[in-house]
Enzyme design. Structure first.
Site, PDB file in Angstrom:
ATOM      1  N   TYR A 230     -20.955  18.683 -30.615  1.00  0.00           N
ATOM      2  CA  TYR A 230     -21.805  17.596 -30.682  1.00  0.00           C
ATOM      3  C   TYR A 230     -21.878  16.716 -29.376  1.00  0.00           C
ATOM      4  O   TYR A 230     -23.034  16.138 -28.875  1.00  0.00           O
ATOM      5  CB  TYR A 230     -21.513  16.781 -31.751  1.00  0.00           C
ATOM      6  CG  TYR A 230     -22.519  15.979 -32.165  1.00  0.00           C
ATOM      7  CD1 TYR A 230     -23.459  16.311 -33.125  1.00  0.00           C
ATOM      8  CD2 TYR A 230     -22.658  14.346 -31.619  1.00  0.00           C
ATOM      9  CE1 TYR A 230     -24.479  15.555 -33.419  1.00  0.00           C
ATOM     10  CE2 TYR A 230     -23.933  13.793 -31.929  1.00  0.00           C
ATOM     11  CZ  TYR A 230     -24.750  14.373 -33.082  1.00  0.00           C
ATOM     12  OH  TYR A 230     -25.677  13.485 -33.392  1.00  0.00           O
TER      13      TYR A 230
ATOM     14  N   PHE B 298     -51.441  14.056 -18.797  1.00  0.00           N
ATOM     15  CA  PHE B 298     -51.443  14.852 -19.718  1.00  0.00           C
ATOM     16  C   PHE B 298     -51.692  14.214 -20.822  1.00  0.00           C
ATOM     17  O   PHE B 298     -51.206  13.042 -21.270  1.00  0.00           O
ATOM     18  CB  PHE B 298     -50.322  15.825 -19.434  1.00  0.00           C
ATOM     19  CG  PHE B 298     -50.401  17.084 -20.415  1.00  0.00           C
ATOM     20  CD1 PHE B 298     -51.593  17.826 -20.173  1.00  0.00           C
ATOM     21  CD2 PHE B 298     -49.914  17.346 -21.485  1.00  0.00           C
ATOM     22  CE1 PHE B 298     -51.986  19.035 -20.853  1.00  0.00           C
ATOM     23  CE2 PHE B 298     -50.210  18.450 -22.417  1.00  0.00           C
ATOM     24  CZ  PHE B 298     -51.206  19.368 -21.886  1.00  0.00           C
ATOM     25  N   ASP B 299     -52.160  14.804 -22.053  1.00  0.00           N
ATOM     26  CA  ASP B 299     -52.516  14.376 -23.201  1.00  0.00           C
ATOM     27  C   ASP B 299     -51.297  13.787 -23.935  1.00  0.00           C
ATOM     28  O   ASP B 299     -51.101  12.699 -24.503  1.00  0.00           O
ATOM     29  CB  ASP B 299     -53.175  15.323 -24.346  1.00  0.00           C
ATOM     30  CG  ASP B 299     -52.510  16.398 -24.851  1.00  0.00           C
ATOM     31  OD1 ASP B 299     -51.556  17.081 -24.113  1.00  0.00           O
ATOM     32  OD2 ASP B 299     -52.959  16.976 -25.766  1.00  0.00           O
TER      33      ASP B 299
ATOM     34  N   ASP C  65     -44.124  13.478 -13.512  1.00  0.00           N
ATOM     35  CA  ASP C  65     -44.397  14.162 -14.496  1.00  0.00           C
ATOM     36  C   ASP C  65     -44.575  15.625 -14.033  1.00  0.00           C
ATOM     37  O   ASP C  65     -45.215  16.206 -13.453  1.00  0.00           O
ATOM     38  CB  ASP C  65     -45.566  13.898 -15.269  1.00  0.00           C
ATOM     39  CG  ASP C  65     -45.563  14.906 -16.511  1.00  0.00           C
ATOM     40  OD1 ASP C  65     -44.885  15.756 -16.722  1.00  0.00           O
ATOM     41  OD2 ASP C  65     -46.791  14.582 -17.219  1.00  0.00           O
TER      42      ASP C  65
ATOM     43  N   ALA D 215     -43.685  19.153 -15.056  1.00  0.00           N
ATOM     44  CA  ALA D 215     -43.501  20.349 -15.904  1.00  0.00           C
ATOM     45  C   ALA D 215     -43.574  21.467 -14.730  1.00  0.00           C
ATOM     46  O   ALA D 215     -42.938  22.329 -15.058  1.00  0.00           O
ATOM     47  CB  ALA D 215     -44.394  20.267 -16.838  1.00  0.00           C
TER      48      ALA D 215
ATOM     49  N   LYS E 197     -42.150  24.817 -19.027  1.00  0.00           N
ATOM     50  CA  LYS E 197     -42.601  25.508 -18.099  1.00  0.00           C
ATOM     51  C   LYS E 197     -41.684  25.934 -16.871  1.00  0.00           C
ATOM     52  O   LYS E 197     -41.456  27.073 -17.115  1.00  0.00           O
ATOM     53  CB  LYS E 197     -43.642  24.482 -17.522  1.00  0.00           C
ATOM     54  CG  LYS E 197     -44.775  24.066 -18.383  1.00  0.00           C
ATOM     55  CD  LYS E 197     -44.686  23.188 -19.566  1.00  0.00           C
ATOM     56  CE  LYS E 197     -45.645  22.851 -20.175  1.00  0.00           C
ATOM     57  NZ  LYS E 197     -45.215  21.707 -21.434  1.00  0.00           N
TER      58      LYS E 197
ATOM     59  N   HIS F 173     -56.452  17.503 -31.822  1.00  0.00           N
ATOM     60  CA  HIS F 173     -56.955  18.780 -31.397  1.00  0.00           C
ATOM     61  C   HIS F 173     -55.871  19.864 -31.871  1.00  0.00           C
ATOM     62  O   HIS F 173     -56.270  21.175 -32.013  1.00  0.00           O
ATOM     63  CB  HIS F 173     -56.962  19.074 -29.796  1.00  0.00           C
ATOM     64  CG  HIS F 173     -55.584  18.928 -29.278  1.00  0.00           C
ATOM     65  ND1 HIS F 173     -55.289  17.520 -28.892  1.00  0.00           N
ATOM     66  CD2 HIS F 173     -54.940  19.547 -28.677  1.00  0.00           C
ATOM     67  CE1 HIS F 173     -53.918  17.722 -28.353  1.00  0.00           C
ATOM     68  NE2 HIS F 173     -53.782  18.973 -28.010  1.00  0.00           N
TER      69      HIS F 173
HETATM   70  C1  P61 Z   1     -49.439  22.802 -22.280  1.00  0.00           C
HETATM   71  F1  P61 Z   1     -52.365  21.679 -26.020  1.00  0.00           F
HETATM   72  N1  P61 Z   1     -48.097  20.911 -21.614  1.00  0.00           N
HETATM   73  O1  P61 Z   1     -50.062  22.233 -20.798  1.00  0.00           O
HETATM   74  P1  P61 Z   1     -43.804  19.075 -24.132  1.00  0.00           P
HETATM   75  N2  P61 Z   1     -46.615  16.743 -19.332  1.00  0.00           N
HETATM   76  C2  P61 Z   1     -47.372  17.957 -18.628  1.00  0.00           C
HETATM   77  C3  P61 Z   1     -47.669  18.789 -19.567  1.00  0.00           C
HETATM   78  O2  P61 Z   1     -48.197  19.835 -19.217  1.00  0.00           O
HETATM   79  C4  P61 Z   1     -46.895  18.878 -21.115  1.00  0.00           C
HETATM   80  C5  P61 Z   1     -46.161  17.640 -21.198  1.00  0.00           C
HETATM   81  C6  P61 Z   1     -45.999  16.760 -20.407  1.00  0.00           C
HETATM   82  C7  P61 Z   1     -48.429  21.892 -22.559  1.00  0.00           C
HETATM   83  C8  P61 Z   1     -48.104  21.846 -23.897  1.00  0.00           C
HETATM   84  C9  P61 Z   1     -49.198  21.442 -24.775  1.00  0.00           C
HETATM   85  O3  P61 Z   1     -51.892  19.315 -26.712  1.00  0.00           O
HETATM   86  C10 P61 Z   1     -51.179  19.670 -25.761  1.00  0.00           C
HETATM   87  O4  P61 Z   1     -42.874  19.956 -23.646  1.00  0.00           O
HETATM   88  C11 P61 Z   1     -47.616  17.917 -17.407  1.00  0.00           C
HETATM   89  O5  P61 Z   1     -45.171  19.969 -24.546  1.00  0.00           O
HETATM   90  O6  P61 Z   1     -43.694  18.143 -25.210  1.00  0.00           O
HETATM   91  C12 P61 Z   1     -47.196  19.722 -21.706  1.00  0.00           C
HETATM   92  O7  P61 Z   1     -44.599  18.470 -22.566  1.00  0.00           O
HETATM   93  C13 P61 Z   1     -45.530  17.611 -22.556  1.00  0.00           C
HETATM   94  C14 P61 Z   1     -50.142  21.842 -24.954  1.00  0.00           C
HETATM   95  C15 P61 Z   1     -48.837  19.962 -25.132  1.00  0.00           C
HETATM   96  C16 P61 Z   1     -51.457  21.280 -25.692  1.00  0.00           C
HETATM   97  C17 P61 Z   1     -49.748  19.221 -25.698  1.00  0.00           C
HETATM   98  O8  P61 Z   1     -49.940  23.720 -22.749  1.00  0.00           O
END
Ligand code: P61
Length: 461
Positions: A72, A126-127, A217, A219, A260, A452
């Site tokens: 842990y 990003f969203d 950010d 990824a 990623k 979404h």
């Molecule tokens: C993706 F439809 N991306 O592109 P988490 N920053 C950035 C990302 O691309 C990102 C995150 C932070 C996704 C997954 C995804 O509505 C959606 O590990 C540049 O997913 O928490 C994630 O990282 C967040 C797809 C996320 C979506 C949200 O497919």
């Protein structure tokens, strides 16, 4: 002429996939409320929803899982992971998180620090980042170069910040009201488009001049570094790792969805260059949110897989093949007349659906219409990156109009072959050739945040 970059790996384990009959795809989509997120994966043949956590791990990663230390606190696996992250970033402090949004929910409120009227400025949020900015009580402003919105014209770094606009925005809002500048590399929402080091340097200069924290950010930081190697003068002879390091040198904080370029199925990273006070706050706050600071919501084995995956993503042979797959799909679509964000970025081909379905207004989600049609055509699951994803104005509740209505065909890492990409290209071309038949969508059910994922839609009559 060489058509492909052959993969620098061979396949040792296979996962069967199957194309269900067309009438079953039609039923499955109706049941899913015309929202591909709601499809069962068994009803999908080629899954291009995301490159997040969907890649294939190497034999070294699978082997590393076996030595995960599940203690842990103070797990050996944490220290292995920390060593790799410190080596890649050069940053002093590292905390794991369960994924990217876990890192965001811990760090972004610390930067807002309970103050009213705060903003974050990003090339493009990003969203999930936007959602966490808003949950932290701040507002998100995007500030990418105009060239990004012109999908037809070549620009080597469509993810770049508009530096003039950035400085104007800071002056307008005042520096005290900017909680942070977020550089998203690559710029996911606009097509996985890279950012140049020159631009990052420009942002850093402005951030320093106004005393604002600069967050990466990242990824897809390794894919970004590869594009710099390819396209930015003076970087051809540097390694991806050296270029990545130069990226990190220019920022203060690194947040990563490690699903990623971490080449793993789960994981997130918070790395802080040298701000000990911020680190202490994050380490305290992560406990109730994600878990004890040496596991941050991950199993010890996940940390081991990540430690290996982060290194593998910096391999130039791996990355050359990876980026070539995106390029191959992009070229096939362009040859078939399908409008895409050009040049393609690092993780996906983004199809310009405003051009495909100009008869569908943004509030009826033209890119969603194209995604659904591609699923019906060939069992391929894309994702909408447009007004459906963008959502409503948090203050007025009005549907926002996305500057671009995109269908993202996201390529998982080391997972599909060029033959799969041909199936995808053929399906998209077929939908494009029948584009006048596409219809828009209305809501049947609309959740208030990140709608979404779980919304239900119905075709407009
Ligand atoms: C993706 F439809 N991306 O592109 P988490 N920053 C950035 C990302 O691309 C990102 C995150 C932070 C996704 C997954 C995804 O509505 C959606 O590990 C540049 O997913 O928490 C994630 O990282 C967040 C797809 C996320 C979506 C949200 O497919």
């Amino acid at each position: 002429m060489k058509k492909y970059v052959a993969p620098p790996f061979r396949i040792k384990m296979v996962e069967p996939i199957r194309l269900i009959p067309k009438e079953d795809r039609i039923k499955a989509l109706e049941k899913a409320g015309y929202n591909p997120f709601q499809l069962r994966s068994e009803d999908v043949y080629i899954d291009l929803l995301t490159d997040s956590g969907t890649g294939s791990m190497s034999q070294y990663q699978w082997a590393a899982l076996m030595i995960g230390d599940e203690s842990y606190a103070g797990s050996k696996s944490f220290y292995n992971f920390e060593k790799v992250v410190k080596d890649i970033t050069g940053y002093e402090y590292v905390i794991p998180a369960h994924q990217g949004r876990g890192a965001e929910q811990v760090v972004l409120p610390q930067l807002v620090d309970g103050k009213e009227g705060m903003h974050f400025i990003s090339n493009m949020h990003f969203d999930t980042t936007r959602a966490h900015v808003e949950i932290a009580g701040a507002r998100a402003i995007d500030c990418v170069i105009e060239e990004c919105f012109d999908t037809e014209t070549y620009h080597p770094f469509k993810g770049n910040f508009d530096l003039i606009k950035l400085e104007e925005l800071i002056k307008d809002k005042t520096a005290e009201k900017i909680a942070g500048i977020i550089m998203t590399i690559t710029n996911n929402s606009a097509g996985g488009q890279p950012v140049s080091l020159e631009n990052l340097r420009g942002v850093k200069k402005i951030a320093d001049a106004y005393g604002i924290t600069l967050v990466i950010d990242g990824a897809r930081y390794a894919e970004n570094a590869f594009f710099i190697k390819e396209r930015e003068e003076g970087y051809q002879d540097k390694t991806i790792k050296e270029i990545a390091k130069e990226q990190f040198d220019l920022a203060d904080i690194f947040l990563m969805s490690a699903k990623k370029d971490g080449l793993s199925n789960i994981g997130g990273i918070i790395a802080i260059k040298k701000d000990e006070e911020l680190f202490t706050k994050c380490r305290t706050y992560i406990v109730p949110m994600e878990g004890f600071p040496t596991y941050g919501g991950l199993a010890g084995r996940d940390l081991e897989a990540l430690a290996v995956g982060l290194e593998e993503a910096l391999d130039v042979d791996y990355m050359t093949h990876r980026i070539d797959q995106i390029r191959y799909l992009g070229d096939r679509l362009r040859e078939g007349g399908v409008p895409i964000q050009y040049p393609v970025g690092g993780h996906a081909v983004f199809v310009d659906c405003k051009k495909i379905a100009p008869h569908i207004p943004f509030g009826q989600f033209p890119a969603q219409a194209v995604c659904n049609a591609v699923y019906i055509e060939a069992g391929v699951r894309p994702v909408e990156i447009g007004s459906f994803l963008l959502g409503r104005d948090p203050d007025t509740g009005e549907q926002l109009e996305s500057p671009m209505e995109l269908m993202r065909l996201t390529i998982p890492r080391r997972t599909y072959t060029y033959a799969h990409l041909d199936v995808v290209a053929d399906a998209c071309i077929e939908v494009y050739n029948n584009r006048e038949k596409l219809v828009g969508f209305d809501f049947d059910f609309e959740p208030p945040v990140l709608r979404h994922f779980t919304a239900k839609l119905k075709p407009v009559k």
